[in-house]
Design a protein around this motif. Structure first.
Motif, PDB file in Angstrom:
ATOM      1  N   UNK A 164      16.126   0.344  -5.243  1.00 21.96           N
ATOM      2  CA  UNK A 164      15.354   0.891  -6.352  1.00 21.96           C
ATOM      3  C   UNK A 164      14.597   2.108  -5.881  1.00 21.96           C
ATOM      4  N   UNK A 165      14.452   3.089  -6.752  1.00 26.79           N
ATOM      5  CA  UNK A 165      13.654   4.274  -6.423  1.00 26.79           C
ATOM      6  C   UNK A 165      12.223   4.134  -6.949  1.00 26.79           C
ATOM      7  N   UNK A 166      11.921   2.991  -7.517  1.00 29.09           N
ATOM      8  CA  UNK A 166      10.582   2.736  -8.054  1.00 29.09           C
ATOM      9  C   UNK A 166       9.903   1.705  -7.154  1.00 29.09           C
ATOM     10  N   UNK A 167       9.008   2.142  -6.305  1.00 32.97           N
ATOM     11  CA  UNK A 167       8.366   1.262  -5.330  1.00 32.97           C
ATOM     12  C   UNK A 167       7.659   0.098  -6.010  1.00 32.97           C
ATOM     13  N   UNK A 168       7.105   0.326  -7.196  1.00 37.45           N
ATOM     14  CA  UNK A 168       6.385  -0.730  -7.908  1.00 37.45           C
ATOM     15  C   UNK A 168       7.269  -1.935  -8.209  1.00 37.45           C
ATOM     16  N   UNK A 169       8.603  -1.732  -8.222  1.00 38.84           N
ATOM     17  CA  UNK A 169       9.500  -2.868  -8.464  1.00 38.84           C
ATOM     18  C   UNK A 169       9.329  -3.951  -7.402  1.00 38.84           C
ATOM     19  N   UNK A 170       8.927  -3.555  -6.195  1.00 36.05           N
ATOM     20  CA  UNK A 170       8.760  -4.534  -5.119  1.00 36.05           C
ATOM     21  C   UNK A 170       7.459  -5.317  -5.249  1.00 36.05           C
ATOM     22  N   UNK A 171       6.709  -5.020  -6.286  1.00 40.19           N
ATOM     23  CA  UNK A 171       5.504  -5.791  -6.598  1.00 40.19           C
ATOM     24  C   UNK A 171       5.764  -6.786  -7.736  1.00 40.19           C
ATOM     25  N   UNK A 172       6.963  -6.801  -8.253  1.00 36.00           N
ATOM     26  CA  UNK A 172       7.304  -7.678  -9.375  1.00 36.00           C
ATOM     27  C   UNK A 172       8.180  -8.816  -8.853  1.00 36.00           C
ATOM     28  N   UNK A 173       7.654 -10.043  -8.811  1.00 32.00           N
ATOM     29  CA  UNK A 173       8.395 -11.147  -8.183  1.00 32.00           C
ATOM     30  C   UNK A 173       9.808 -11.339  -8.712  1.00 32.00           C
ATOM     31  N   UNK A 174       9.990 -11.209 -10.025  1.00 28.17           N
ATOM     32  CA  UNK A 174      11.320 -11.422 -10.591  1.00 28.17           C
ATOM     33  C   UNK A 174      12.318 -10.370 -10.103  1.00 28.17           C
ATOM     34  N   UNK A 175      11.876  -9.118  -9.985  1.00 30.54           N
ATOM     35  CA  UNK A 175      12.766  -8.061  -9.527  1.00 30.54           C
ATOM     36  C   UNK A 175      13.082  -8.210  -8.043  1.00 30.54           C
ATOM     37  N   UNK A 176      12.079  -8.599  -7.260  1.00 28.95           N
ATOM     38  CA  UNK A 176      12.311  -8.834  -5.832  1.00 28.95           C
ATOM     39  C   UNK A 176      13.283  -9.986  -5.631  1.00 28.95           C
ATOM     40  N   UNK A 196       3.911  13.621  10.287  1.00 31.18           N
ATOM     41  CA  UNK A 196       2.753  14.228   9.617  1.00 31.18           C
ATOM     42  C   UNK A 196       2.562  13.648   8.218  1.00 31.18           C
ATOM     43  N   UNK A 197       3.652  13.480   7.487  1.00 36.50           N
ATOM     44  CA  UNK A 197       3.552  12.941   6.123  1.00 36.50           C
ATOM     45  C   UNK A 197       3.106  11.486   6.158  1.00 36.50           C
ATOM     46  N   UNK A 200      15.032  13.011   3.562  1.00 39.03           N
ATOM     47  CA  UNK A 200      14.435  14.341   3.543  1.00 39.03           C
ATOM     48  C   UNK A 200      12.920  14.194   3.538  1.00 39.03           C
ATOM     49  N   UNK A 201      12.243  15.289   3.824  1.00 42.31           N
ATOM     50  CA  UNK A 201      10.778  15.253   3.770  1.00 42.31           C
ATOM     51  C   UNK A 201      10.310  14.976   2.352  1.00 42.31           C
ATOM     52  N   UNK A 254       7.605  12.254   1.035  1.00 45.53           N
ATOM     53  CA  UNK A 254       6.464  12.599   0.174  1.00 45.53           C
ATOM     54  C   UNK A 254       6.462  11.745  -1.092  1.00 45.53           C
ATOM     55  N   UNK A 255       7.639  11.487  -1.647  1.00 44.41           N
ATOM     56  CA  UNK A 255       7.717  10.681  -2.862  1.00 44.41           C
ATOM     57  C   UNK A 255       7.299   9.246  -2.576  1.00 44.41           C
ATOM     58  N   UNK A 256       7.683   8.714  -1.429  1.00 43.42           N
ATOM     59  CA  UNK A 256       7.230   7.366  -1.080  1.00 43.42           C
ATOM     60  C   UNK A 256       5.707   7.328  -0.969  1.00 43.42           C
TER      61      UNK A 256
END
Length: 242
Positions: free
Chosen positions: A180-192, A76-77, A38-39, A43-45
């Motif tokens: 994951x719905x938390x994009x910051x998780x992809x910045x954490x090596x252990x979680x990735x 547009x987004x 959805x749009x 927007x959330x991303x």
């Protein structure tokens, strides 16, 4: 914290497609396991990416992105975040061709390497759908598609994010619950590392399992599928495999 190696976010607007290419690595020959974005998803991303001060290139793809009625809304987004937006389409139908012309007028790039003017094709990579545990194999190393520095990006779809570009499709079809719905998780090596290991456990890309263990697989939709993928396909089809 570590930024994903590829500066690319692949937005899977829909996993629907008007073609059924053999070996499609998003398994678009199956009914979609994940609904279209959805749009608000887009927007959330953008909100989370801006919080991280990350301005990746954005690819609008699928499935076939021109089938999504809000394609230009996504464009547009995406442009609010990124200076480079790419539409990856099969370019097959008249509708797709018209959408791509309009997208270019609006400032998007069109990835013509993905065009299939004569319809469905056979991809060279067909061994994704062979799960190593089905052959007694565990602990495979991540392949080069794992957000490689040279091209493939993170997966973004309606259910969340994975560091692997086809991770969303794998997760949705097999019902693993790894996005994951938390994009910051992809910045954490252990979680990735944890997410990637769980996804790679069920992917045979590059292992040649479709040839080495062919007698233990079934050919479905033109590709070899091991037992794990067969069961998942039957759930989506709500009946036996053809």
């Amino acid at each position: 914290m570590c930024i994903p190696r590829s500066n690319l976010a692949e937005w899977h607007l829909t996993y629907r497609c008007d073609l059924a290419c053999i070996g499609c690595n998003r398994a678009c020959f199956l009914p979609p396991a994940t609904p279209g974005m959805t749009l608000d998803d887009a927007r959330e991303f953008v909100r989370q990416a801006q919080e991280l001060r990350w301005t990746p290139d954005v690819a609008l793809l699928g499935g076939e992105p021109t089938l999504h009625p809000d394609l230009f809304g996504f464009l547009e987004i995406a442009r609010q975040l990124s200076g480079r937006v790419i539409v990856v389409s099969n370019g097959f139908s008249r509708q797709a061709q018209e959408c791509l012309r309009e997208a270019q007028i609006l400032g998007a790039e069109v990835d013509r390497r993905s065009h299939k003017p004569h319809g469905s094709i056979r991809h060279l990579i067909t061994d994704v759908f062979t799960a190593p545990p089905d052959f007694g194999m565990e602990g495979r190393a991540p392949c080069s598609w794992h957000s490689s520095a040279g091209g493939c990006g993170i997966s973004v779809d309606a259910a969340g994010y994975t560091a692997c570009p086809i991770g969303g499709a794998i997760d949705g079809i097999l019902g693993l619950g790894l996005r994951t719905r938390r994009l910051a998780d992809l910045w954490v090596p252990e979680k990735v590392a944890s997410q990637t290991a769980a996804l790679c456990r069920f992917c045979g890309k590059g292992l040649g399992l479709d040839r080495e263990h062919q007698t233990q697989c079934r050919t479905c939709f033109g590709v070899a599928m091991s037992a794990t993928w067969q069961r998942a396909a039957e759930r989506l089809l709500q009946g036996p495999l053809p």
